[in-house]
Write a protein that holds these residues in place. Structure first.
Motif, PDB file in Angstrom:
ATOM      1  N   GLU A  20      49.804 -31.705  43.817  1.00 50.16           N
ATOM      2  CA  GLU A  20      49.386 -30.370  44.242  1.00 50.16           C
ATOM      3  C   GLU A  20      48.942 -30.357  45.695  1.00 50.16           C
ATOM      4  OE1 GLU A  20      50.115 -27.727  42.507  1.00 50.16           O
ATOM      5  OE2 GLU A  20      50.972 -29.202  41.116  1.00 50.16           O
ATOM      6  N   THR A  21      48.312 -31.427  46.165  1.00 55.38           N
ATOM      7  CA  THR A  21      47.953 -31.535  47.579  1.00 55.38           C
ATOM      8  C   THR A  21      49.207 -31.480  48.451  1.00 55.38           C
ATOM      9  OG1 THR A  21      45.926 -32.791  47.156  1.00 55.38           O
ATOM     10  CG2 THR A  21      46.932 -33.059  49.317  1.00 55.38           C
ATOM     11  N   LEU A  22      50.247 -32.199  48.042  1.00 48.83           N
ATOM     12  CA  LEU A  22      51.492 -32.191  48.813  1.00 48.83           C
ATOM     13  C   LEU A  22      52.189 -30.841  48.722  1.00 48.83           C
ATOM     14  CD1 LEU A  22      53.000 -35.731  48.085  1.00 48.83           C
ATOM     15  CD2 LEU A  22      51.648 -34.976  50.050  1.00 48.83           C
ATOM     16  N   ARG A  23      52.097 -30.186  47.585  1.00 49.86           N
ATOM     17  CA  ARG A  23      52.695 -28.850  47.468  1.00 49.86           C
ATOM     18  C   ARG A  23      52.076 -27.905  48.514  1.00 49.86           C
ATOM     19  NH1 ARG A  23      55.223 -27.348  42.907  1.00 49.86           N
ATOM     20  NH2 ARG A  23      53.900 -28.672  41.595  1.00 49.86           N
ATOM     21  N   LYS A  24      50.762 -27.945  48.623  1.00 51.10           N
ATOM     22  CA  LYS A  24      50.077 -27.106  49.606  1.00 51.10           C
ATOM     23  C   LYS A  24      50.424 -27.537  51.029  1.00 51.10           C
ATOM     24  CE  LYS A  24      45.573 -25.157  50.803  1.00 51.10           C
ATOM     25  NZ  LYS A  24      45.793 -25.227  52.259  1.00 51.10           N
ATOM     26  N   ALA A  25      50.522 -28.850  51.259  1.00 52.90           N
ATOM     27  CA  ALA A  25      50.834 -29.341  52.598  1.00 52.90           C
ATOM     28  C   ALA A  25      52.215 -28.876  53.048  1.00 52.90           C
ATOM     29  CB  ALA A  25      50.744 -30.866  52.631  1.00 52.90           C
ATOM     30  N   PHE A  26      53.202 -28.962  52.165  1.00 53.75           N
ATOM     31  CA  PHE A  26      54.542 -28.496  52.532  1.00 53.75           C
ATOM     32  C   PHE A  26      54.571 -26.977  52.677  1.00 53.75           C
ATOM     33  CE2 PHE A  26      56.035 -32.728  51.317  1.00 53.75           C
ATOM     34  CZ  PHE A  26      56.993 -32.949  52.306  1.00 53.75           C
ATOM     35  N   HIS A  27      53.753 -26.282  51.921  1.00 50.41           N
ATOM     36  CA  HIS A  27      53.670 -24.833  52.066  1.00 50.41           C
ATOM     37  C   HIS A  27      53.055 -24.455  53.416  1.00 50.41           C
ATOM     38  CE1 HIS A  27      51.793 -20.842  51.682  1.00 50.41           C
ATOM     39  NE2 HIS A  27      52.801 -20.556  50.878  1.00 50.41           N
ATOM     40  N   GLY A  62      48.224 -21.661  59.670  1.00 43.70           N
ATOM     41  CA  GLY A  62      47.220 -21.084  58.793  1.00 43.70           C
ATOM     42  C   GLY A  62      46.759 -22.022  57.700  1.00 43.70           C
ATOM     43  N   GLY A  63      47.170 -23.291  57.774  1.00 42.64           N
ATOM     44  CA  GLY A  63      46.822 -24.207  56.712  1.00 42.64           C
ATOM     45  C   GLY A  63      45.639 -25.096  57.027  1.00 42.64           C
ATOM     46  N   ALA A  64      45.053 -24.957  58.210  1.00 41.20           N
ATOM     47  CA  ALA A  64      43.974 -25.845  58.609  1.00 41.20           C
ATOM     48  C   ALA A  64      42.697 -25.062  58.849  1.00 41.20           C
ATOM     49  CB  ALA A  64      44.364 -26.597  59.876  1.00 41.20           C
ATOM     50  N   SER A  65      41.597 -25.705  58.615  1.00 38.56           N
ATOM     51  CA  SER A  65      40.309 -25.117  58.919  1.00 38.56           C
ATOM     52  C   SER A  65      39.455 -26.192  59.566  1.00 38.56           C
ATOM     53  CB  SER A  65      39.637 -24.608  57.641  1.00 38.56           C
ATOM     54  OG  SER A  65      39.428 -25.661  56.725  1.00 38.56           O
ATOM     55  N   GLY A  66      38.415 -25.757  60.259  1.00 39.04           N
ATOM     56  CA  GLY A  66      37.539 -26.733  60.875  1.00 39.04           C
ATOM     57  C   GLY A  66      38.208 -27.445  62.032  1.00 39.04           C
ATOM     58  N   ALA A 277      67.990 -26.799  50.041  1.00 41.12           N
ATOM     59  CA  ALA A 277      66.625 -26.560  50.507  1.00 41.12           C
ATOM     60  C   ALA A 277      65.930 -27.871  50.802  1.00 41.12           C
ATOM     61  CB  ALA A 277      65.829 -25.777  49.457  1.00 41.12           C
ATOM     62  N   ASP A 278      64.848 -27.784  51.580  1.00 41.50           N
ATOM     63  CA  ASP A 278      63.938 -28.915  51.738  1.00 41.50           C
ATOM     64  C   ASP A 278      62.619 -28.565  51.037  1.00 41.50           C
ATOM     65  OD1 ASP A 278      62.488 -27.229  53.451  1.00 41.50           O
ATOM     66  OD2 ASP A 278      63.195 -28.208  55.272  1.00 41.50           O
ATOM     67  N   LEU A 279      61.685 -29.491  51.065  1.00 39.41           N
ATOM     68  CA  LEU A 279      60.438 -29.269  50.331  1.00 39.41           C
ATOM     69  C   LEU A 279      59.609 -28.136  50.919  1.00 39.41           C
ATOM     70  CD1 LEU A 279      59.189 -32.848  49.327  1.00 39.41           C
ATOM     71  CD2 LEU A 279      60.094 -31.056  47.839  1.00 39.41           C
ATOM     72  N   HIS A 280      59.708 -27.892  52.220  1.00 40.29           N
ATOM     73  CA  HIS A 280      59.016 -26.746  52.802  1.00 40.29           C
ATOM     74  C   HIS A 280      59.520 -25.453  52.154  1.00 40.29           C
ATOM     75  CE1 HIS A 280      56.949 -28.921  56.013  1.00 40.29           C
ATOM     76  NE2 HIS A 280      58.077 -29.562  56.264  1.00 40.29           N
ATOM     77  N   GLU A 281      60.833 -25.312  52.074  1.00 46.16           N
ATOM     78  CA  GLU A 281      61.423 -24.085  51.534  1.00 46.16           C
ATOM     79  C   GLU A 281      61.148 -23.927  50.044  1.00 46.16           C
ATOM     80  OE1 GLU A 281      65.256 -23.696  54.516  1.00 46.16           O
ATOM     81  OE2 GLU A 281      65.202 -25.314  53.036  1.00 46.16           O
ATOM     82  N   LEU A 282      61.151 -25.037  49.309  1.00 46.09           N
ATOM     83  CA  LEU A 282      60.828 -24.966  47.885  1.00 46.09           C
ATOM     84  C   LEU A 282      59.364 -24.575  47.679  1.00 46.09           C
ATOM     85  CD1 LEU A 282      62.717 -28.109  46.526  1.00 46.09           C
ATOM     86  CD2 LEU A 282      63.301 -25.710  46.093  1.00 46.09           C
ATOM     87  N   ALA A 283      58.456 -25.199  48.429  1.00 47.12           N
ATOM     88  CA  ALA A 283      57.029 -24.932  48.259  1.00 47.12           C
ATOM     89  C   ALA A 283      56.667 -23.504  48.658  1.00 47.12           C
ATOM     90  CB  ALA A 283      56.200 -25.925  49.063  1.00 47.12           C
ATOM     91  N   ARG A 284      57.414 -22.935  49.606  1.00 50.47           N
ATOM     92  CA  ARG A 284      57.147 -21.567  50.058  1.00 50.47           C
ATOM     93  C   ARG A 284      57.907 -20.517  49.251  1.00 50.47           C
ATOM     94  NH1 ARG A 284      57.811 -23.523  56.351  1.00 50.47           N
ATOM     95  NH2 ARG A 284      55.766 -24.531  56.505  1.00 50.47           N
ATOM     96  N   GLY A 285      58.719 -20.963  48.284  1.00 47.60           N
ATOM     97  CA  GLY A 285      59.488 -20.031  47.485  1.00 47.60           C
ATOM     98  C   GLY A 285      60.619 -19.361  48.239  1.00 47.60           C
ATOM     99  N   GLN A 286      61.041 -19.977  49.353  1.00 41.13           N
ATOM    100  CA  GLN A 286      62.092 -19.390  50.180  1.00 41.13           C
ATOM    101  C   GLN A 286      63.488 -19.716  49.672  1.00 41.13           C
ATOM    102  OE1 GLN A 286      60.941 -21.251  53.873  1.00 41.13           O
ATOM    103  NE2 GLN A 286      59.639 -19.519  54.491  1.00 41.13           N
ATOM    104  N   LYS A 287      63.625 -20.802  48.946  1.00 43.71           N
ATOM    105  CA  LYS A 287      64.916 -21.212  48.411  1.00 43.71           C
ATOM    106  C   LYS A 287      64.738 -21.584  46.938  1.00 43.71           C
ATOM    107  CE  LYS A 287      67.383 -20.967  52.221  1.00 43.71           C
ATOM    108  NZ  LYS A 287      67.892 -22.154  52.912  1.00 43.71           N
ATOM    109  N   PRO A 288      65.806 -21.490  46.152  1.00 46.77           N
ATOM    110  CA  PRO A 288      65.686 -21.757  44.718  1.00 46.77           C
ATOM    111  C   PRO A 288      65.684 -23.240  44.385  1.00 46.77           C
ATOM    112  CG  PRO A 288      67.945 -21.194  45.252  1.00 46.77           C
ATOM    113  CD  PRO A 288      67.164 -21.027  46.526  1.00 46.77           C
TER     114      PRO A 288
END
Length: 321
Positions: A20-27, A62-66, A277-288
């Motif tokens: 799940e950490t990697l899912r968010k990272a690729f997103h 938008g994925g980083a804080s601090g 697709a690559d993992l970025h596109e899969l995690a963002r729901g951009q590709k099937p």
């Protein structure tokens, strides 16, 4: 600066959690230049490979804080190590403060790589493998093999694990390790037969000749290719590419380094537009991801510095004092 051992990495991470950490990272994304790849020639024996993998937090995504983080992994791959009972892959991960550049942690790179590589494959399988996939074949019995088995079992209901290796005794060792953890695991000697039965085939080798025959993959199979990290290496044949919907972890890395992608592209078996697709596109729901129960999917991983950064931050946050 904290010194974080392999045992502490194991303590800090879990397979479902890191997936799940990697899912968010690729997103969310990160800045990750294509890794530096150097061949280190030696007077005798096989050449070693030196890999330098930098990445830093992408504030614009938008994925980083601090304050964010900068990380770099230094890895060597020495094939001859296997003959002396040492892992082929060695490495360290250096995590830095993203604003000041101050060193925060020096993390065991071998263990971090094992965790993040296996969980990246499991992340891909969460989109590409059938939800009822229960039979896993791991091709290769190196240090990564048990991690791949555990990671896939974290995202799919794996009931049976088969291990194949050119040296059968090594497959037996991995099977025994997994068996001690409660898995139904066994070494197999007939690779072709095992490929034909498997719902998921996960390969982690440094083979220069194809091991998996695509004609043997059953309808609905998912092929996870983790090894073969140079254009000269290859784990699957042309039939596998022809029959499968093809996915990669990152296009930049796979199109440059992965023999299972580079060689079919060069021969015309595969076109750039055939990579779904690559993992970025899969995690963002951009590709099937998987579209039907019977289609064959192929995922090629070469490793991304984003994965190390996300895993390294997770370890550091869990253990920082």
């Amino acid at each position: 600066m904290q010194m974080i051992s392999a045992a502490e990495v194991d303590q800090a991470l879990s397979f479902p959690g890191l997936v799940e950490t990697l899912r968010k990272a690729f997103h969310d994304g990160a800045i990750q230049p294509v890794r530096h790849h150097h061949t280190v020639e030696r007077p005798t024996g096989a050449a070693s490979t030196l890999l330098l993998m930098p990445a830093w937090t992408d504030f614009n995504a938008g994925g980083a804080s601090g304050r964010g983080h900068i990380g770099v992994k230094i890895v060597t791959v020495s094939p001859d190590n296997n003959a002396i009972g040492k892992p082929a892959v060695m490495g360290l991960y250096l995590l830095l403060d993203g604003t000041t550049g101050e060193p925060q942690a020096l993390i065991d790179g071998q263990r971090l790589t094992q965790w993040r590589t296996a969980c990246a494959s499991a992340l891909a399988a969460s989109y590409l493998a059938r939800e009822d996939a229960s039979q896993l074949l791991v091709v290769g019995a190196g240090a990564l093999a048990p991690f791949l088995a555990r990671a896939h079992a974290a995202v799919r209901p794996i009931k049976k694990i088969s291990i194949w290796n050119r040296t059968p005794a090594n497959a037996e060792t991995v099977a025994a390790e997994l068996g001690a953890d409660g898995f139904d695991a066994s070494a197999v000697h007939d690779l072709d037969a095992a490929v034909a039965e498997a719902d998921i085939v996960s390969c982690a080798t440094i083979s220069t000749t194809p091991l998996v025959k695509g004609a043997l993959l059953k309808p609905g199979a998912h092929l996870d290719l983790v090894g073969a990290f140079t254009p000269e290496m290859r784990e699957s044949d042309d039939d596998a590419v022809r029959r499968a919907r093809v996915y990669v972890d990152t296009r930049a890395g796979a199109l440059k380094e992965a023999g299972d992608i580079v060689q079919p592209l060069a021969s015309g078996i595969l076109r750039h537009e055939d990579i779904v697709a690559d993992l970025h596109e899969l995690a963002r729901g951009q590709k099937p991801g998987r579209g039907s129960a019977n289609e064959i999917t192929l995922f090629k991983s070469v490793g991304a510095a984003l994965e190390d950064l996300a895993a390294g931050i997770s370890v550091y946050e869990a253990l920082k004092r």
